[in-house]
Design an enzyme around this catalytic site. Structure first.
Site, PDB file in Angstrom:
ATOM      1  N   ASP A  62       0.814  -1.215   0.000  1.00 49.99           N
ATOM      2  CA  ASP A  62       0.000   0.000   0.000  1.00 49.99           C
ATOM      3  C   ASP A  62       0.847   1.264   0.000  1.00 49.99           C
ATOM      4  O   ASP A  62       2.066   1.220   0.157  1.00 49.99           O
ATOM      5  CB  ASP A  62      -0.946   0.006   1.216  1.00 49.99           C
ATOM      6  CG  ASP A  62      -0.257  -0.457   2.506  1.00 49.99           C
ATOM      7  OD1 ASP A  62       0.954  -0.214   2.667  1.00 49.99           O
ATOM      8  OD2 ASP A  62      -0.933  -1.081   3.351  1.00 49.99           O
ATOM      9  N   ASN A 128      -7.673  -2.945  14.578  1.00 56.16           N
ATOM     10  CA  ASN A 128      -9.054  -3.271  14.193  1.00 56.16           C
ATOM     11  C   ASN A 128      -9.115  -4.478  13.248  1.00 56.16           C
ATOM     12  O   ASN A 128     -10.154  -4.766  12.672  1.00 56.16           O
ATOM     13  CB  ASN A 128      -9.738  -2.062  13.550  1.00 56.16           C
ATOM     14  CG  ASN A 128      -9.056  -1.598  12.268  1.00 56.16           C
ATOM     15  OD1 ASN A 128      -8.094  -2.203  11.804  1.00 56.16           O
ATOM     16  ND2 ASN A 128      -9.547  -0.520  11.688  1.00 56.16           N
ATOM     17  N   HIS A 130      -7.292  -4.906  10.455  1.00 51.21           N
ATOM     18  CA  HIS A 130      -7.027  -4.682   9.037  1.00 51.21           C
ATOM     19  C   HIS A 130      -5.694  -5.291   8.627  1.00 51.21           C
ATOM     20  O   HIS A 130      -4.774  -5.431   9.433  1.00 51.21           O
ATOM     21  CB  HIS A 130      -7.097  -3.183   8.676  1.00 51.21           C
ATOM     22  CG  HIS A 130      -5.946  -2.351   9.161  1.00 51.21           C
ATOM     23  ND1 HIS A 130      -6.089  -1.343  10.077  1.00 51.21           N
ATOM     24  CD2 HIS A 130      -4.632  -2.351   8.826  1.00 51.21           C
ATOM     25  CE1 HIS A 130      -4.912  -0.765  10.288  1.00 51.21           C
ATOM     26  NE2 HIS A 130      -4.013  -1.356   9.544  1.00 51.21           N
ATOM     27  N   GLU A 135      -9.734  -2.108   5.529  1.00 50.34           N
ATOM     28  CA  GLU A 135     -10.418  -1.806   6.782  1.00 50.34           C
ATOM     29  C   GLU A 135     -11.618  -2.738   6.992  1.00 50.34           C
ATOM     30  O   GLU A 135     -12.096  -3.382   6.055  1.00 50.34           O
ATOM     31  CB  GLU A 135     -10.898  -0.346   6.771  1.00 50.34           C
ATOM     32  CG  GLU A 135      -9.781   0.677   6.656  1.00 50.34           C
ATOM     33  CD  GLU A 135      -9.062   0.952   7.968  1.00 50.34           C
ATOM     34  OE1 GLU A 135      -9.137   0.112   8.892  1.00 50.34           O
ATOM     35  OE2 GLU A 135      -8.426   2.011   8.079  1.00 50.34           O
TER      36      GLU A 135
END
Length: 234
Positions: A62, A128, A130, A135
């Site tokens: 990314d 979380n 990811h 996400e």
């Protein structure tokens, strides 16, 4: 899914590096690379080694939208500083966060992945759940895409910026479907703040609410965790 518990991040980096050496001996040519703090000790082991990567290709997960390659917080800059300047590769691929046509950049990156199947993919995991910048709520069928970062991710990444207002709100990320095509995945997680995500990833239900849970379906994944990150496992 194989779980390897280590004493700390330094040991985790050594274990991951030994797995890489085994993959290289079996003919691995393309590495999928991650940024963030989790893989740093792994990259340090690569730099310290006598290995030559001049015939290898790397593909990063990314990049932030809106940051130039010379911005110290861009992932392109990070990778050069932590690895590429010391250990050159034949070719390094990182999404172009300054692309004028982001959708065209997404398609270009999918083509790169198709042309260079990933043999060995390094992953971290967000608090979380990811992976990459996929996400919660991201479709498991998603390939490379534009991500609107959640507040928890922006907050977690703000420690690298002068203020939270400086953290980009979007990123280009390899998708979950792309990650799952990797022949081998090594996920690194260190620290108590990762314990809930690790528990959900390993023993929870497979759900898009926790993107990393899909890794339960991968046929060749190794999870390297310290005791803090593994503290909520049975």
């Amino acid at each position: 899914m194989k779980i390897i518990r280590v004493q700390d991040q330094l040991e985790g980096g050594k274990v991951a590096f030994n797995l890489l050496k085994e993959s290289l001996a079996k003919g691995a040519k393309t590495l999928g690379l991650a940024t963030g703090s989790s893989p740093i000790s792994f990259y340090q082991e690569m730099v310290k080694s006598s290995l030559d990567f001049l015939e290898m290709t790397s593909i990063n997960l990314d990049e932030y939208v809106g940051l130039s390659t010379e911005n110290a917080q861009s992932y392109n800059y990070f990778m050069r500083q932590i690895l590429f300047d010391a250990k050159p590769f034949k070719k390094n691929f990182i999404p172009n966060g300054l692309a004028t046509d982001l959708e065209a950049e997404v398609k270009r990156y999918d083509q790169i992945i198709a042309e260079h199947p990933i043999d060995f993919q390094i992953l971290g995991i967000g608090r979380n759940g990811h992976i990459g910048f996929n996400e919660p709520g991201t479709s498991f069928e998603e390939e490379t895409h534009i991500v609107n970062l959640q507040e928890s991710t922006i907050e977690a990444n703000s420690r690298f910026f002068t203020s939270i207002e400086d953290v980009p709100k979007q990123a280009i990320s390899m998708g979950i479907a792309s990650i799952m095509k990797s022949k081998m995945i090594v996920l690194l997680a260190f620290g108590e703040e990762k314990a809930d995500a690790i528990k959900g990833m390993i023993s929870g239900s497979i759900t898009e609410d926790l993107p990393a849970s899909v890794l339960q379906k991968h046929e060749n994944i190794i999870v390297i965790v310290d005791e803090a990150a593994a503290s909520k496992l049975a």
